[in-house]
Enzyme design. Structure first.
Site, PDB file in Angstrom:
ATOM      1  N   PRO A 132      17.800 -10.050  -6.309  1.00 44.65           N
ATOM      2  CA  PRO A 132      17.241  -8.905  -5.572  1.00 44.65           C
ATOM      3  C   PRO A 132      18.093  -8.602  -4.340  1.00 44.65           C
ATOM      4  O   PRO A 132      18.432  -9.500  -3.586  1.00 44.65           O
ATOM      5  CB  PRO A 132      15.849  -9.394  -5.154  1.00 44.65           C
ATOM      6  CG  PRO A 132      15.554 -10.558  -6.030  1.00 44.65           C
ATOM      7  CD  PRO A 132      16.879 -11.167  -6.374  1.00 44.65           C
ATOM      8  N   GLU A 133      18.497  -7.351  -4.194  1.00 42.90           N
ATOM      9  CA  GLU A 133      19.271  -6.938  -3.027  1.00 42.90           C
ATOM     10  C   GLU A 133      18.374  -6.110  -2.111  1.00 42.90           C
ATOM     11  O   GLU A 133      17.190  -5.934  -2.377  1.00 42.90           O
ATOM     12  CB  GLU A 133      20.508  -6.158  -3.481  1.00 42.90           C
ATOM     13  CG  GLU A 133      21.470  -7.056  -4.282  1.00 42.90           C
ATOM     14  CD  GLU A 133      22.895  -6.526  -4.319  1.00 42.90           C
ATOM     15  OE1 GLU A 133      23.281  -5.794  -3.394  1.00 42.90           O
ATOM     16  OE2 GLU A 133      23.611  -6.847  -5.273  1.00 42.90           O
ATOM     17  N   ARG A 181      38.288  -7.146  11.622  1.00 44.73           N
ATOM     18  CA  ARG A 181      38.254  -7.987  10.438  1.00 44.73           C
ATOM     19  C   ARG A 181      39.532  -7.875   9.615  1.00 44.73           C
ATOM     20  O   ARG A 181      39.897  -6.781   9.212  1.00 44.73           O
ATOM     21  CB  ARG A 181      37.054  -7.603   9.545  1.00 44.73           C
ATOM     22  CG  ARG A 181      35.725  -7.680  10.256  1.00 44.73           C
ATOM     23  CD  ARG A 181      35.495  -9.093  10.781  1.00 44.73           C
ATOM     24  NE  ARG A 181      34.304  -9.140  11.599  1.00 44.73           N
ATOM     25  CZ  ARG A 181      33.146  -9.633  11.170  1.00 44.73           C
ATOM     26  NH1 ARG A 181      33.032 -10.112   9.976  1.00 44.73           N
ATOM     27  NH2 ARG A 181      32.103  -9.636  11.976  1.00 44.73           N
ATOM     28  N   HIS A 238       6.163 -21.192 -12.828  1.00 49.55           N
ATOM     29  CA  HIS A 238       7.130 -20.561 -11.917  1.00 49.55           C
ATOM     30  C   HIS A 238       6.471 -19.810 -10.762  1.00 49.55           C
ATOM     31  O   HIS A 238       7.131 -19.070 -10.051  1.00 49.55           O
ATOM     32  CB  HIS A 238       8.052 -19.617 -12.694  1.00 49.55           C
ATOM     33  CG  HIS A 238       8.811 -20.308 -13.784  1.00 49.55           C
ATOM     34  ND1 HIS A 238       9.587 -21.423 -13.544  1.00 49.55           N
ATOM     35  CD2 HIS A 238       8.886 -20.063 -15.108  1.00 49.55           C
ATOM     36  CE1 HIS A 238      10.117 -21.827 -14.695  1.00 49.55           C
ATOM     37  NE2 HIS A 238       9.700 -21.019 -15.652  1.00 49.55           N
ATOM     38  N   ARG A 266      13.908 -19.743 -10.443  1.00 48.23           N
ATOM     39  CA  ARG A 266      15.035 -20.580  -9.999  1.00 48.23           C
ATOM     40  C   ARG A 266      14.790 -21.245  -8.645  1.00 48.23           C
ATOM     41  O   ARG A 266      15.586 -22.072  -8.222  1.00 48.23           O
ATOM     42  CB  ARG A 266      16.318 -19.755  -9.990  1.00 48.23           C
ATOM     43  CG  ARG A 266      16.635 -19.258 -11.403  1.00 48.23           C
ATOM     44  CD  ARG A 266      17.937 -18.509 -11.465  1.00 48.23           C
ATOM     45  NE  ARG A 266      19.071 -19.350 -11.093  1.00 48.23           N
ATOM     46  CZ  ARG A 266      20.314 -18.900 -10.983  1.00 48.23           C
ATOM     47  NH1 ARG A 266      20.561 -17.621 -11.197  1.00 48.23           N
ATOM     48  NH2 ARG A 266      21.291 -19.709 -10.656  1.00 48.23           N
TER      49      ARG A 266
END
Ligand SMILES: [Zn+2]
Length: 271
Positions: free
Chosen positions: A2-3, A151, A89, A107
């Site tokens: 998930p972002e 950067r 889960h 996970r």
């Protein structure tokens, strides 16, 4: 995984419904990435004031303290009037008078952490290094340009690091760089102002579009109402190695940067 858009979509799918809920019980399953940091019993009687997002963390503000939730690699939240018996889960049930918030995380890289306040060390450890939020007014092009000038690494790596701008993960970084016509390997410090302006607006556009469409970097992403997103179906470059560019028909290429796959069009995206 998930972002930012998925986390924002998740937030919107239950924030209003859980507001003002009173916590009746909390059940934790198997250990997650970090321990909760407080006895579950001590949260009973607390009120959930609202849900905010900072980067990929959801902050459940309580009348005393807050809970920080992270979906990790595979987590999803579901808020419903009641839940079936917890499966293998399901690792958190926050039981309130308005419904049960459940974390499902096969996970177990997700987390639920209690903090006394947002400025407390246990919260700052997780939130302290996060860059500006791309979806609110703080993300301005001049500050972005200043930060990039310092950067020396590749622009894609800088975006993923999350300390210049937060929450632009692998998929959305690839898509934003395509839209801005910038090669992912270009050194951040070498980007001209017009290219930075294009990238800035591409990031905002790509993330907003993903939120509008329900967000999905995971094929099986579901928000807290159980609805799936479909951003992945419309990706311009991500996951499309060898397929024709949607703009110029040149085959999309992929390479590995910092152990993450990057996708780009060698014709449209200039070094
Ligand atoms: Zn192209």
């Amino acid at each position: 995984m998930p972002e930012l858009p998925e986390v924002e979509v998740t937030r919107r799918s239950f924030a209003e419904r859980i507001a003002n809920a009173q916590i009746l019980a909390m059940h934790m399953g198997k250990p997650l990435r970090w321990p909760l940091g407080v006895a579950t019993q001590s949260l009973v009687g607390r009120t959930v004031l609202g849900v905010r997002r900072r980067g990929k963390y959801l902050l459940l503000d309580l009348d005393q303290g807050l809970l920080l939730l992270h979906l990790g690699m595979s987590g999803s939240l579901n808020f419903a009037p009641s839940q079936a018996v917890a499966g293998p889960h399901d690792h958190m049930d926050l039981v309130t008078n308005l419904g049960v918030l459940r974390l499902h995380d096969p996970r177990r890289f997700g987390a639920v952490v209690w903090a006394a306040s947002e400025s407390a060390p246990e919260a700052q450890k997780l939130l302290g290094r996060l860059g500006v939020e791309p979806l609110d007014g703080q993300f301005d092009v001049s500050t972005f340009a200043e930060a990039l000038k310092k950067r020396q690494s590749a622009i894609k790596q800088v975006l993923l690091a999350g300390d210049v701008v937060v929450g632009v993960g692998n998929i959305y970084a690839s898509e934003s760089l395509f839209l801005a016509r910038i090669r992912p390997t270009t050194k951040a410090a070498r980007l001209s102002r017009p290219r930075i302006e294009r990238l800035h607006s591409a990031i905002v556009q790509v993330l907003n579009r993903a939120v509008m469409q329900g967000g999905s970097s995971l094929k099986d992403f579901v928000n807290a109402e159980g609805r799936t997103g479909y951003f992945q179906l419309e990706a311009s470059v991500y996951g499309r190695a060898g397929e024709p560019c949607r703009v110029c028909e040149t085959p999309i290429r992929s390479l590995v940067q910092g152990q993450r796959s990057t996708f780009y069009c060698p014709q449209c995206q200039k070094p």
